[in-house]
Design a protein around this motif. Sequence first.
Motif, PDB file in Angstrom:
ATOM      1  N   SER A  21      -4.973   6.695   0.484  1.00  0.00           N
ATOM      2  CA  SER A  21      -5.019   5.336   1.034  1.00  0.00           C
ATOM      3  C   SER A  21      -5.987   4.500   0.211  1.00  0.00           C
ATOM      4  CB  SER A  21      -5.487   5.356   2.491  1.00  0.00           C
ATOM      5  OG  SER A  21      -4.631   6.113   3.305  1.00  0.00           O
ATOM      6  N   THR A  23      -7.791   0.623   0.708  1.00  0.00           N
ATOM      7  CA  THR A  23      -7.944  -0.594   1.483  1.00  0.00           C
ATOM      8  C   THR A  23      -8.675  -1.645   0.660  1.00  0.00           C
ATOM      9  OG1 THR A  23      -7.986   0.656   3.543  1.00  0.00           O
ATOM     10  CG2 THR A  23      -8.844  -1.585   3.616  1.00  0.00           C
ATOM     11  N   MET A  34      -0.054  -3.826  -6.199  1.00  0.00           N
ATOM     12  CA  MET A  34      -1.007  -2.725  -6.057  1.00  0.00           C
ATOM     13  C   MET A  34      -0.478  -1.510  -6.813  1.00  0.00           C
ATOM     14  SD  MET A  34      -3.348  -4.089  -4.266  1.00  0.00           S
ATOM     15  CE  MET A  34      -4.352  -2.623  -3.980  1.00  0.00           C
ATOM     16  N   SER A  70       3.641   2.827  -0.821  1.00  0.00           N
ATOM     17  CA  SER A  70       4.004   1.881   0.227  1.00  0.00           C
ATOM     18  C   SER A  70       2.784   1.022   0.539  1.00  0.00           C
ATOM     19  CB  SER A  70       4.491   2.608   1.484  1.00  0.00           C
ATOM     20  OG  SER A  70       3.465   3.434   2.011  1.00  0.00           O
ATOM     21  N   ARG A  71       3.025  -0.055   1.287  1.00  0.00           N
ATOM     22  CA  ARG A  71       1.919  -0.946   1.619  1.00  0.00           C
ATOM     23  C   ARG A  71       2.055  -1.451   3.053  1.00  0.00           C
ATOM     24  NH1 ARG A  71       2.081  -5.349  -2.776  1.00  0.00           N
ATOM     25  NH2 ARG A  71       0.301  -6.183  -1.596  1.00  0.00           N
ATOM     26  N   ASN A  73       0.632  -4.689   4.715  1.00  0.00           N
ATOM     27  CA  ASN A  73      -0.114  -5.919   4.461  1.00  0.00           C
ATOM     28  C   ASN A  73      -0.999  -6.315   5.645  1.00  0.00           C
ATOM     29  OD1 ASN A  73       1.012  -6.123   1.913  1.00  0.00           O
ATOM     30  ND2 ASN A  73       2.635  -7.519   2.566  1.00  0.00           N
ATOM     31  N   ASN A  76      -4.102  -4.477   4.946  1.00  0.00           N
ATOM     32  CA  ASN A  76      -4.645  -4.594   3.580  1.00  0.00           C
ATOM     33  C   ASN A  76      -4.727  -3.237   2.886  1.00  0.00           C
ATOM     34  OD1 ASN A  76      -4.985  -7.307   4.113  1.00  0.00           O
ATOM     35  ND2 ASN A  76      -7.080  -7.404   3.369  1.00  0.00           N
ATOM     36  N   THR A  77      -3.724  -2.411   3.090  1.00  0.00           N
ATOM     37  CA  THR A  77      -3.786  -1.033   2.617  1.00  0.00           C
ATOM     38  C   THR A  77      -2.515  -0.658   1.863  1.00  0.00           C
ATOM     39  OG1 THR A  77      -5.240  -0.410   4.448  1.00  0.00           O
ATOM     40  CG2 THR A  77      -4.071   1.371   3.335  1.00  0.00           C
ATOM     41  N   VAL A  78      -2.724   0.084   0.778  1.00  0.00           N
ATOM     42  CA  VAL A  78      -1.622   0.675   0.025  1.00  0.00           C
ATOM     43  C   VAL A  78      -1.770   2.190   0.108  1.00  0.00           C
ATOM     44  CG1 VAL A  78      -2.887   0.563  -2.176  1.00  0.00           C
ATOM     45  CG2 VAL A  78      -0.386   0.679  -2.176  1.00  0.00           C
ATOM     46  N   TYR A  79      -0.643   2.877   0.162  1.00  0.00           N
ATOM     47  CA  TYR A  79      -0.630   4.330   0.304  1.00  0.00           C
ATOM     48  C   TYR A  79       0.094   4.976  -0.872  1.00  0.00           C
ATOM     49  CZ  TYR A  79      -1.548   2.935   5.138  1.00  0.00           C
ATOM     50  OH  TYR A  79      -2.071   2.366   6.272  1.00  0.00           O
ATOM     51  N   CYS A  95      -6.926   3.440  -7.389  1.00  0.00           N
ATOM     52  CA  CYS A  95      -6.166   2.325  -6.858  1.00  0.00           C
ATOM     53  C   CYS A  95      -6.531   1.084  -7.673  1.00  0.00           C
ATOM     54  CB  CYS A  95      -6.546   2.142  -5.393  1.00  0.00           C
ATOM     55  SG  CYS A  95      -5.926   0.660  -4.606  1.00  0.00           S
TER      56      CYS A  95
END
Length: 123
Positions: A21, A23, A34, A70-71, A73, A76-79, A95
């Motif tokens: 993750s 953030t 991202m 994936s994200r 929004n 505010n996190t991308v995985y 990241c």
Amino acid sequence: QVRLVESGGGLVQAGDSLRLSCTASVRTFGSYSMGWFRQPPGEERIFVATIRPAGSTYYKDSVKGRFTISRDNAKNTVYLQMNTLKPEDTAVYYCAADEQGLGYRSSRSYQYWGQGTQVTVSS
């Protein structure tokens, strides 16, 4: 100033899964592309995956079918979901955020970087 904080790394066995993750402390997260990059021991940092603001995704060939970016929004996190991990996936994973939203594979396209999280896959 954009701050990125990664989490989720660790030591796993080959075949296992991990989810990373990241953030971001930014108000307009949805407009950023991202990316995830990785740096194996003694090697250069290389592209792994990217997701653009509209949701399109691109992957390094060797992780296609195993990794999913994936994200969220709202958070505010991308995985980065990593399945069927292999010893060659061992690296520090970073990241990155691209405020232009272009989401290219080159690390030079990204202005902001996290501190990195270690992923170690044992055979």
